[in-house]
Structure formats: C-alpha cells, structure tokens
Design an enzyme around this catalytic site. Structure first.
Site, PDB file in Angstrom:
ATOM      1  N   LYS A 107       0.811  -1.218   0.000  1.00 39.21           N
ATOM      2  CA  LYS A 107       0.000   0.000   0.000  1.00 39.21           C
ATOM      3  C   LYS A 107       0.846   1.270   0.000  1.00 39.21           C
ATOM      4  O   LYS A 107       0.370   2.344  -0.377  1.00 39.21           O
ATOM      5  CB  LYS A 107      -0.871   0.031   1.262  1.00 39.21           C
ATOM      6  CG  LYS A 107      -1.938  -1.034   1.326  1.00 39.21           C
ATOM      7  CD  LYS A 107      -2.558  -1.152   2.724  1.00 39.21           C
ATOM      8  CE  LYS A 107      -1.721  -2.012   3.654  1.00 39.21           C
ATOM      9  NZ  LYS A 107      -1.654  -3.433   3.314  1.00 39.21           N
ATOM     10  N   VAL A 134      -5.725  -3.318  -1.528  1.00 35.34           N
ATOM     11  CA  VAL A 134      -6.922  -3.108  -0.707  1.00 35.34           C
ATOM     12  C   VAL A 134      -7.882  -4.272  -0.930  1.00 35.34           C
ATOM     13  O   VAL A 134      -8.144  -4.656  -2.073  1.00 35.34           O
ATOM     14  CB  VAL A 134      -7.630  -1.778  -1.079  1.00 35.34           C
ATOM     15  CG1 VAL A 134      -8.885  -1.574  -0.234  1.00 35.34           C
ATOM     16  CG2 VAL A 134      -6.682  -0.596  -0.914  1.00 35.34           C
ATOM     17  N   LYS A 206      -4.941   2.180   3.611  1.00 41.17           N
ATOM     18  CA  LYS A 206      -5.901   1.800   2.570  1.00 41.17           C
ATOM     19  C   LYS A 206      -6.825   2.979   2.222  1.00 41.17           C
ATOM     20  O   LYS A 206      -7.182   3.174   1.060  1.00 41.17           O
ATOM     21  CB  LYS A 206      -6.719   0.591   3.032  1.00 41.17           C
ATOM     22  CG  LYS A 206      -5.882  -0.694   3.026  1.00 41.17           C
ATOM     23  CD  LYS A 206      -6.586  -1.845   3.718  1.00 41.17           C
ATOM     24  CE  LYS A 206      -5.771  -3.131   3.606  1.00 41.17           C
ATOM     25  NZ  LYS A 206      -6.197  -4.165   4.570  1.00 41.17           N
TER      26      LYS A 206
END
Lengths: 341, 341
Positions: A107, A134, A206
């Site tokens: 991420k 995600v 996220k």
C-alpha cells in the site's frame, strides 16, 4: 503469446503464492489471454548485498530487450512502511525508470506517492498497478477502471481491515481484546506485531490509497483522521449492542468543495447497515457514485490466494493495456478514419 | 475518435434515458474513451408498418459502411417476453447477421438463446452485450469478464427483483400484500401488470441469464424452479420474524456434476445473511468463486439512470474490443514475436 519476464522484489508468502498461482492457471492464462510468465530475477533483503534499488536498475538493464518490448514486470511485495512508504516507493520509481511495469500488493507507494508514480508510469509508457493493496485481490481498482466507465466516484466508506473486524466481533461475544488478538496471532492471521492493524494504520493506508486513486486526492496515511481498536472499546461495543447496534472500524472519504478528507473511526451502526453485517474477517467497500447511487462490493473469504490473485489480475490488465496501446499507436484502423464532427 | 452509429429498436424510457445520458457524458466519453455516438435510426411498434426484423435488415444494409467498420450498434430495449424471449431474440439475430453489434437491456435473448447468439456474434465478429439485463447497470458481466480474469464462478445466489423485495419488506412492517403492491404501482416502480415480478418470472429470467453466462448453462426461465410472492407468504414472514429471520425471494444456481440447476425460491434467512439485510428495492448478487471465495456486489440505488447506464458501459466495452481485435489482427507487435516456449 506475450511472455512476461518477472522480477520479484520481495519473496515472501504472497510472492510465492503468486508464482504457484501462475503455474496452476497456466492453462487458462495461455488459452484465454495468451499470457506466459516466468521469473527472471529475485531480490530479497538477504539474497545479495547490493541495495534493492541497485538490483532493480541492474536487472532492468540486463533485461532491456524485454523492457523495450513492454514485457518486463517488477513484482513488488515488500511489507508496508507506514512512516513514509519507503523503500517501496523508490523500488517502484527505479522499476519505471528502467521501463518495467510494476505490480504490487504494497500500500505504501500508492498511499504516499500515487500522483507522482502515476505520472512516472505515464512518462515511461508503463503500468503501475496495485489491485492487491486493498481488500486482497477483490477487484476494486479494476472494477472502477474497467467496469464503471464514465462513472464518477464521489466518496466511499468501508470496513477494510480484517484483524480489527475480527477482534470487534469477538469482543461482541464477550471475549477480551487481548484474548481475541492473541487468538488471531496464534492462527497466523494477525502479525506478531499487530500494532499496524490495531492502531488503525493499515486502514488509514488503505483509505489513503482509495482516496488518492478513486477521488483524485493527495492524502497520506498521516493526514487521515485515525482511531484504532483497544481494550477501552469494550464499553462502546456493549452500549451499542444494548440498543441493537454494532461498532465497526469504518474507513471513509468524500470529496467536498474540492477537498478530500479521509477518516478511520470507530462508528456504531444500525444493524441494517451493510457494514454492520460484516462478521469476522469480512470486508466491504461502499462506493458513492453519481450515476449508480451506492454500489458495494463485499469480500467474504480472505487469505493468501486472494491477495496473490490481485497480482495475477494486474498482469492481465497490463496485457490488455499493451494491446490497446499497440492498437492506437500502430493501426489507423477503419473506425479511426472517421471524419465526422 | 470512434463514431458509433446507433439504431434504436424500442424507444421507451430506457432508450430515451440512454440517449440523454450519452449527451450528458459526451465530454468524458470523448476525452477518455474517444467515443462519439449518434442515433441514425429508430424503430418502435408504431413508427412504421414493416416488421422490426425487416427494419433491422434494411437499416444494416443502409449503414453497411458503418457496419463494416464495426461502428454500427443496434440498441435493443423492447420489453421482456417470458414465453420465448421473442421477438427480441430475432432482433438480435438480424442485427448480428447485418454485422451490427447489439447491446440490450432485454433479458429474453440471453435467457433463452445465449449460446447460439454468442456463436452468431463470434461468427459475425461483433459483440452481443447485456449489462443492463440484471441489476440495472451495476456491473456484473463486465465485472466477471474484465475484473475477474482467470477466476471460475462456481455458483451464485442473490436478490435480483426489486418489486418482490419491496413487497416482502412492506409485509414485514405489517402491510398487506395487495396494499404494498398497489403502493409500488402508484409510485410507478412496479408495472400495472406486475405478474412477471410477483410470480417470480422476472427473477427466473435473470437466473437463466446469470446461469447461462456465468456458469455456461443451457437453462431457460421455464427450467428454473420458480416460486413467487403472494398474500399467502404473510404467515411465513411472520413466523420467520418471530425467530429473528427474514424471508427473501432468492435466485440461485450452482454447477454440480456438470449440471446447472436454477432456483427462485422464498427462503428464510438468518439476519446475519447479507441477503437478509437488503431492504426495499436493494438488490445483491453473491458470486461463489474458486480463487476469491464469495464476492458480493450490492446495488443500493435503482431506477432509469442505472439501467440506461448499462448500455453506456456496453458501448465502452465494444470500443475496447474493437481496439483489441484491431491490435491482434493488424500488428504483430514486439511481444508477439517472442519465440520462447
């Protein structure tokens, strides 16, 4: 047939499952997408003394022919650094500079540097994709990009961290915070150091990824309002239960007046809320759209295979893009000759 | 820029909203997808004395240049005939024979003749798409085709008819079956003749569409086990409520031993079931997949715009396919020269 040459940067569980998944799905990938893939290089912290950035530069140079033919792919699966998204962001930059596509489950790069990495990818004429970052490989970015053309996303809210949702669900059943967390760690689902999850950092990263990509924001995990889950949540959970509500760690963002604000907060929800119905490790994301109202996607299974699958989906996206770009660059086909206003 | 020439077959609310949506999104469709579209012909039952099939044949011949350039599109929005899926299926055949792509919101052709229409489309080198046939324009078929590459769908279950879900929800609140249905008809959401919805035919047609497309089945609405909603459901609803459950009209199918069986049945579900949480006109589809476990997509808004949007999404899919086909036919690009085993 397109032969992708893969450079693995990070070779943990996700990367290994990705490679075995490619082998298992070799038949369908070949038949339906005309994709073959092989690993041409691996870099872990222990595999050589050189820096990973130096490894990527050298490997891209060594595989310059594949890079030129747009079939060199760096597979970035190192772990999240939530302070700065490094060194993963530098890995992505080095790969794009070397004319490799990049696919990642990390991420960090998208949470901290999406806009500049997207520009770098555009300049290089290569793809930078992160479906697995995600909700594992559940299609979020592919859904919006490929299946929702001409739709604008106005905002989102969701439950995107499995560890905290599991702990909250267990606490509703009367387990203690420490007991629930320990159970997850014993089963190998939560990390030994679960602070990234528990303190809300994973959900904040996220949220930054989703906000940057879907809403065109420039946020980082640090600019997301953030709350975590701890033993003190027990009284909120019980109070909510008493009135038929459930406490969830909700990630959200919306665009208002050109500004995007991201939040990860404990919210008590009515039981009729889709997010309230998520038990254990289930995740969901509700997209607020202009043309379709609210569209939700719910993940009911999780684990290594779904995460590794995100990388497979990214590889297919690269193939399609290479084909499209080739089409628009090379062939002034019949439909393009149209001269109507 | 690709200029699509559209032949509207049926010109009711959905077709008109489609045309106005194209106009509203003209900017983004042009900029992002290089798509322009214009209506070059309209056929309604009243617009001319000739049969619709004759109209389609003549129109395809008149627009043969556009058809040859793969930019002629028949937009089929006539209403569902649940006896045989006709005359819509004949419309689709005539259009493909005339080398037009077909996009439709009509469930009939896919529910009754998916396999043969897909073959006809392949032979013609044209697309036959129907995103708006199930759950309005919420991406189901685009999701599976574009965003879930190399994933196998094993089965599905869902709530796919809004009228019956609205009526069931109202009956839970104590309204009578007749009262709830009349309210929906007054608001214009249910048809004056709501028997297709109420007797489960609409859901059975959608089940056939989903089973044929996602599971490779050969079912029709008539081979789907079918139950509807009527006044007699009240006692089941109350009995379920008494034990904390909710009654839903659930459409489902799964593949077992090469055979696919479709069902539309009243089922009472625990409140924790995702489908039990759907109120009013909400719809949802849970896909059982091999690599990602259960993935659900939930529609929380409905209406004319989402349905018409399905046709817009189909138009973008056609553009992408035309580009891809053009690429693979015309340019033996660098990656295709690869000779490795």
């Amino acid at each position: 047939m397109t032969q992708f040459d893969l450079l693995l940067v990070g070779n943990g569980n996700v990367a290994r499952r990705f490679v075995s998944l490619l082998e298992e799905r070799r038949g369908v990938l070949g038949r339906r997408y005309a994709i073959r893939a092989r690993v041409v290089g691996v870099k872990t912290r222990r595999s050589s003394a050189e820096s990973t950035v130096d490894f990527i530069r050298a490997a891209c140079a060594r595989h310059a022919a594949a890079a030129r033919e747009r079939r060199l792919v760096v597979v970035e699966t190192t772990t999240l650094d939530v302070a700065k998204g490094e060194p993963a962001t530098s890995h992505v930059r080095a790969a794009l500079a070397g004319r490799a596509h990049v696919i990642t489950t990390n991420k960090g790069p998208t949470a901290f540097a999406y806009r500049s990495l997207r520009r770098a990818a555009e300049r290089a004429g290569r793809k930078f994709l992160f479906e697995g970052a995600v909700m594992d490989g559940i299609p979020i970015f592919n859904l919006v990009r490929d299946a929702l053309p001409a739709v604008t996303i106005i905002g989102f809210r969701g439950v995107v961290n499995s560890t905290t949702n599991y702990v909250l669900t267990a606490m509703e059943r009367g387990e203690t915070f420490d007991g629930a967390l320990a159970a997850m760690q014993r089963s190998g689902i939560a990390e030994a150091d679960a602070s990234l999850d528990i303190e809300g950092w994973d959900a904040a990263a996220k949220t930054a990824v989703l906000a940057n990509v879907l809403l065109g924001a420039r946020v980082t995990p640090h600019s997301v309002d953030r709350e975590g889950v701890n033993a003190a949540a027990a009284h909120r959970i019980l109070a909510a239960q008493a009135v038929g509500r459930r406490v969830k760690l909700v990630a959200s963002a919306e665009k208002a007046g050109g500004v995007v604000r991201g939040r990860v907060l404990l919210v008590d929800l009515p039981e009729t809320d889709l997010l309230a119905g998520l038990d254990g490790q289930e995740n969901a994301l509700i997209l607020h759209t202009d043309l379709l109202g609210e569209v939700a996607i719910v993940q009911r299974g999780s684990g290594l295979t779904p995460t590794a699958y995100g990388l497979v989906a990214d590889l297919v996206s690269i193939l399609r893009d290479v084909q499209r770009t080739r089409a628009s660059r090379r062939s002034p086909g019949p439909a393009r000759r149209d001269r109507n206003p």
